[in-house]
Design an enzyme around this catalytic site. Structure first.
Site, PDB file in Angstrom:
ATOM      1  CG  ASP A   1       0.258  -2.119   2.493  1.00 11.03           C
ATOM      2  OD1 ASP A   1       1.072  -1.266   2.899  1.00 11.03           O
ATOM      3  OD2 ASP A   1      -0.740  -1.827   1.818  1.00 11.03           O
TER       4      ASP A   1
ATOM      5  CG  ASP B   1      -2.306   3.587   4.548  1.00  6.92           C
ATOM      6  OD1 ASP B   1      -3.242   4.004   5.247  1.00  6.92           O
ATOM      7  OD2 ASP B   1      -1.117   3.838   4.781  1.00  6.92           O
TER       8      ASP B   1
END
Length: 234
Positions: A21, A23
């Site tokens: 991932d 953010d």
């Protein structure tokens, strides 16, 4: 016959791919999103509550805007209009520079040095990700799956299933690394082994999901062990 070394054993146990991932997992960008969301709420004559800000983390842009509008008591607003404003503002903020989350760069480099395929799997749209790649490195990932390039975003499994398909590897042999409950749900539903590293919001204990306080405690041996543990539990 040559004795099998620890390095050889680890190589055979490596994940087929590591799916990151963005953010809150690789870069400390959630604070920038909070700035943009607060500014937009103020433009609409309201204020962003901490509860709403935390609930938005990890969701798709469309869902985020609907949640913001509902929290402000303005559900009639067009999510596309709000998303366009947020995207423009966050691009400005991203260009001021992104900082790595603790341990993230070292782990990414270790995975790349071991020649393990990597994917960036994010809810952010392609224009924003292109700016972030100036920090992350355009050669750091074999595949990039953005939130505006899938039909169903996290927590739906499609983003992670898409990454595995593009890499040509079985999702069951992949390790996904996430910071949000939405992202964890997506990776679990896809069938990946999951390492959760909460950033802004504490995560509930989820069966089969390994949690760390930061990626400084993560290494290749841990990633291999996550797959071993899941195989043993089946």
């Amino acid at each position: 016959m040559q004795a099998t070394t620890l390095a050889d054993q680890l190589q055979r146990r490596h994940p087929a791919a590591v799916l990151f991932d963005m953010d809150g997992t690789l870069v400390d960008s959630e604070k920038l999103w909070a700035v943009a969301l607060r500014e937009l709420a103020a433009r609409y004559g309201g204020a962003l509550s901490e509860e709403t800000r935390k609930a938005i983390i990890g969701t798709s842009m469309a869902d985020s805007m609907r949640m913001l509008h509902d929290a402000l008591g303005q559900p009639e607003r067009d999510p596309a209009v709000s998303a366009a404003w947020i995207n423009a503002r966050i691009l400005e903020l991203f260009r001021t520079g992104l900082s790595w989350r603790p341990g993230a760069l070292a782990l990414l480099q270790a995975v790349r040095d071991a020649a393990i395929p990597t994917a960036l799997v994010t809810s952010s749209g392609r224009p924003l990700v292109e700016v972030a790649l100036d920090t992350l490195g355009r050669d750091s990932f074999d595949v990039v799956v953005c939130g505006d390039e899938v039909e169903a975003g996290k927590p739906h499994p499609e983003p992670y299933l898409t990454a595995a398909r593009l890499l040509g590897v079985p999702i069951e042999r992949c390790v996904a690394i996430e910071d949000s409950a939405t992202g964890v749900a997506s990776a679990v539903a896809a069938g990946a082994a999951v390492l959760a590293v909460p950033a802004e919001v504490p995560l509930p204990v989820t069966e089969g999901v390994h949690q760390l306080e930061s990626l400084t405690a993560a290494d290749l041996e841990l990633l291999a062990a996550l797959l071993d543990r899941r195989s043993a539990a089946r």
